[in-house]
Design a protein around this motif. Structure first.
Motif, mmCIF file in Angstrom:
data_model
loop_
_atom_site.group_PDB
_atom_site.id
_atom_site.type_symbol
_atom_site.label_atom_id
_atom_site.label_comp_id
_atom_site.label_asym_id
_atom_site.label_seq_id
_atom_site.Cartn_x
_atom_site.Cartn_y
_atom_site.Cartn_z
ATOM 1 N N TYR A 121 0.894 -1.220 -0.023
ATOM 2 C CA TYR A 121 -0.059 -0.028 0.045
ATOM 3 C C TYR A 121 0.854 1.239 0.106
ATOM 4 C CZ TYR A 121 -2.882 3.845 2.231
ATOM 5 O OH TYR A 121 -3.510 4.592 2.570
ATOM 6 N N LEU A 122 1.777 1.122 1.002
ATOM 7 C CA LEU A 122 2.609 2.367 0.957
ATOM 8 C C LEU A 122 3.674 2.637 -0.179
ATOM 9 C CD1 LEU A 122 3.949 2.396 4.473
ATOM 10 C CD2 LEU A 122 2.448 4.113 3.679
ATOM 11 N N GLU A 123 4.041 1.634 -0.854
ATOM 12 C CA GLU A 123 4.819 1.662 -1.993
ATOM 13 C C GLU A 123 3.754 2.133 -3.324
ATOM 14 O OE1 GLU A 123 7.664 -1.096 -5.290
ATOM 15 O OE2 GLU A 123 6.794 -2.024 -3.401
ATOM 16 N N LYS A 124 2.778 1.843 -3.297
ATOM 17 C CA LYS A 124 1.790 2.133 -4.262
ATOM 18 C C LYS A 124 1.461 3.629 -4.200
ATOM 19 C CE LYS A 124 -2.466 2.364 -3.716
ATOM 20 N NZ LYS A 124 -3.433 3.119 -3.085
ATOM 21 N N THR A 125 1.235 3.918 -2.941
ATOM 22 C CA THR A 125 1.028 5.507 -2.676
ATOM 23 C C THR A 125 2.023 6.321 -2.982
ATOM 24 O OG1 THR A 125 -0.310 4.889 -0.888
ATOM 25 C CG2 THR A 125 0.658 7.129 -0.532
ATOM 26 N N PHE A 126 3.450 5.870 -2.709
ATOM 27 C CA PHE A 126 4.459 6.380 -3.393
ATOM 28 C C PHE A 126 4.434 6.773 -4.793
ATOM 29 C CE2 PHE A 126 8.751 6.457 -5.336
ATOM 30 C CZ PHE A 126 9.089 7.754 -5.000
ATOM 31 N N LYS A 127 4.259 5.686 -5.586
ATOM 32 C CA LYS A 127 4.145 5.539 -6.993
ATOM 33 C C LYS A 127 3.186 6.638 -7.559
ATOM 34 C CE LYS A 127 6.910 1.541 -7.675
ATOM 35 N NZ LYS A 127 8.175 2.188 -8.163
ATOM 36 N N LYS A 128 1.936 6.611 -7.052
ATOM 37 C CA LYS A 128 0.827 7.205 -7.496
ATOM 38 C C LYS A 128 0.925 8.565 -7.133
ATOM 39 C CE LYS A 128 -3.142 6.149 -8.598
ATOM 40 N NZ LYS A 128 -4.431 5.669 -8.922
ATOM 41 N N THR A 129 1.462 8.803 -6.089
ATOM 42 C CA THR A 129 0.949 10.204 -5.546
ATOM 43 C C THR A 129 2.461 11.003 -5.081
ATOM 44 O OG1 THR A 129 -1.038 9.668 -4.331
ATOM 45 C CG2 THR A 129 -0.253 11.658 -3.794
ATOM 46 N N ALA A 130 3.341 10.295 -4.319
ATOM 47 C CA ALA A 130 4.364 11.029 -3.561
ATOM 48 C C ALA A 130 5.678 11.254 -4.693
ATOM 49 C CB ALA A 130 4.909 10.201 -2.526
ATOM 50 N N SER A 131 5.762 10.108 -5.575
ATOM 51 C CA SER A 131 6.672 10.299 -6.785
ATOM 52 C C SER A 131 6.832 11.722 -7.368
ATOM 53 C CB SER A 131 6.508 9.184 -7.592
ATOM 54 O OG SER A 131 7.725 9.221 -8.673
ATOM 55 N N LEU A 132 5.608 12.231 -7.778
ATOM 56 C CA LEU A 132 5.478 13.481 -8.579
ATOM 57 C C LEU A 132 6.211 14.527 -7.662
ATOM 58 C CD1 LEU A 132 4.559 15.131 -10.809
ATOM 59 C CD2 LEU A 132 2.424 15.316 -9.670
ATOM 60 N N ILE A 133 5.810 14.550 -6.332
ATOM 61 C CA ILE A 133 6.321 15.829 -5.640
ATOM 62 C C ILE A 133 7.625 15.469 -5.374
ATOM 63 C CG2 ILE A 133 5.844 17.149 -3.458
ATOM 64 C CD1 ILE A 133 2.951 16.064 -3.303
ATOM 65 N N ALA A 134 8.078 14.377 -4.919
ATOM 66 C CA ALA A 134 9.478 13.977 -4.715
ATOM 67 C C ALA A 134 10.462 14.404 -5.712
ATOM 68 C CB ALA A 134 9.760 12.769 -4.190
ATOM 69 N N ASN A 135 10.310 13.834 -6.993
ATOM 70 C CA ASN A 135 11.200 14.000 -8.004
ATOM 71 C C ASN A 135 11.012 15.437 -8.497
ATOM 72 O OD1 ASN A 135 12.456 11.499 -8.720
ATOM 73 N ND2 ASN A 135 10.376 10.798 -8.563
ATOM 74 N N SER A 136 10.011 16.275 -8.632
ATOM 75 C CA SER A 136 9.804 17.432 -8.746
ATOM 76 C C SER A 136 10.530 18.451 -7.927
ATOM 77 C CB SER A 136 8.538 18.156 -9.124
ATOM 78 O OG SER A 136 7.631 17.401 -9.785
ATOM 79 N N CYS A 137 10.623 18.014 -6.631
ATOM 80 C CA CYS A 137 11.358 18.919 -5.788
ATOM 81 C C CYS A 137 12.996 18.715 -5.992
ATOM 82 C CB CYS A 137 11.101 18.515 -4.336
ATOM 83 S SG CYS A 137 9.493 19.136 -3.516
ATOM 84 N N LYS A 138 13.362 17.309 -6.260
ATOM 85 C CA LYS A 138 14.698 17.029 -6.401
ATOM 86 C C LYS A 138 15.086 17.830 -7.720
ATOM 87 C CE LYS A 138 17.673 13.192 -7.343
ATOM 88 N NZ LYS A 138 17.792 11.482 -7.535
ATOM 89 N N ALA A 139 14.240 17.987 -8.822
ATOM 90 C CA ALA A 139 14.561 18.514 -10.183
ATOM 91 C C ALA A 139 14.904 19.969 -9.800
ATOM 92 C CB ALA A 139 13.498 18.129 -11.089
ATOM 93 N N VAL A 140 14.015 20.851 -9.064
ATOM 94 C CA VAL A 140 14.415 22.275 -8.852
ATOM 95 C C VAL A 140 15.934 22.410 -8.080
ATOM 96 C CG1 VAL A 140 12.067 22.988 -9.373
ATOM 97 C CG2 VAL A 140 13.001 22.318 -6.827
ATOM 98 N N SER A 141 16.128 21.447 -7.222
ATOM 99 C CA SER A 141 17.260 21.617 -6.461
ATOM 100 C C SER A 141 18.358 21.461 -7.311
ATOM 101 C CB SER A 141 17.368 20.500 -5.278
ATOM 102 O OG SER A 141 17.459 19.215 -5.697
ATOM 103 N N ILE A 142 18.466 20.297 -8.484
ATOM 104 C CA ILE A 142 19.405 19.916 -9.240
ATOM 105 C C ILE A 142 19.969 21.352 -10.039
ATOM 106 C CG2 ILE A 142 19.965 18.818 -11.187
ATOM 107 C CD1 ILE A 142 18.355 16.614 -10.231
ATOM 108 N N LEU A 143 19.023 22.104 -10.233
ATOM 109 C CA LEU A 143 19.349 23.236 -11.252
ATOM 110 C C LEU A 143 20.157 24.122 -10.601
ATOM 111 C CD1 LEU A 143 15.939 23.863 -12.845
ATOM 112 C CD2 LEU A 143 18.048 22.872 -13.936
#
Length: 256
Positions: A121-143
């Motif tokens: 359930y938590l892994e599904k929750t990460f992939k469906k919801t949290a991955s978008l926020i996590a990777n978007s936050c990471k992307a702006v930090s990379i710049l």
């Protein structure tokens, strides 16, 4: 908004002004586009007629046009992502789309082993919801920062916010009315989904196990599962009140 605030925080941390870089603003826009496209497709998969109290695209225009609309938004997001011109950022945000699809597939199944269900359930929750926020936050930090530790901190912040958001949303499906949610209550149960509240209730009421495995498809399953979850909620409320009264002499007065 989360992505914009993370970008400003990273800029200040890197001894730059808090003003957004054009590429950071683009990432925030791309994130919102990916999110919107995923919602359009979700409504088709879930056969939903309303979202936030308004008719869904598939309700208004039919499934075919809704699917094409979601695809178009994703294609526009992909073009905007390519224009940023940073291969690392492209790779990070592309992961979001893969996670969304994998999360949707995970949602189609249930784990037989009760000990594996919450992890699933938590892994599904990460992939469906949290991955978008996590990777978007990471992307702006990379710049603005080359330190992998900063990238990881931004990623973990987005991950935790995303998971927390979905956990609360799953609880609201049982505790809030349709007018407040903007979608029908007990929607997850009707779709055959065992979210966190159901998994916790199953620990107290093992009879839920069979319902979970058949995805609440038998007559009366949804209503019975709903009642079990509410029973657990009432037990938790009473337990908290008893413990509060033990630790705080004025608790009974405060309660009344």
């Amino acid at each position: 908004m989360i992505v914009i605030l993370m970008a400003r925080a990273c800029n200040v941390h890197s001894n730059k002004e808090g003003v957004l870089l054009p590429a950071q603003r683009s990432i925030a826009m791309i994130s919102e586009m990916i999110h919107t496209a995923s919602l359009v497709h979700d409504e088709v998969i879930d056969d939903s007629d309303t979202r936030r109290g308004k008719n869904t695209i598939n309700k208004l225009w039919g499934e075919k046009k809704a699917i094409l609309a979601g695809d178009f938004i994703l294609s526009a997001a992909s073009m905007a992502l390519a224009r940023i011109g940073n291969n690392t950022v492209v790779s990070v945000l592309s992961q979001v789309i893969e996670d969304l699809v994998r999360g949707e597939f995970m949602q189609l199944g249930s784990k037989e082993n009760e000990n594996e269900r919450f992890k699933h359930y938590l892994e599904k929750t990460f992939k469906k919801t949290a991955s978008l926020i996590a990777n978007s936050c990471k992307a702006v930090s990379i710049l603005v920062n080359s330190d992998p530790e900063v990238h990881e901190i931004a990623y973990q912040y987005g991950r935790n916010v995303g998971i927390a958001f979905q956990l609360v949303d799953d609880v609201l499906d049982f505790t809030s009315c349709a007018n407040r949610l903007g979608k029908p209550s007990a929607a997850d149960l009707k779709l055959g989904l065992a979210t966190g509240p159901v998994l916790f209730a199953c620990q107290q009421f093992p009879e839920l196990h069979a319902m979970i495995m058949r995805r609440f498809s038998s007559d009366g399953d949804v209503d019975r599962a709903w009642q079990y979850v509410l029973k657990v909620r009432r037990i938790c409320v009473v337990y908290r009140q008893v413990n509060l009264m033990k630790t705080c002499p004025g608790a009974a007065f405060i309660k009344h």
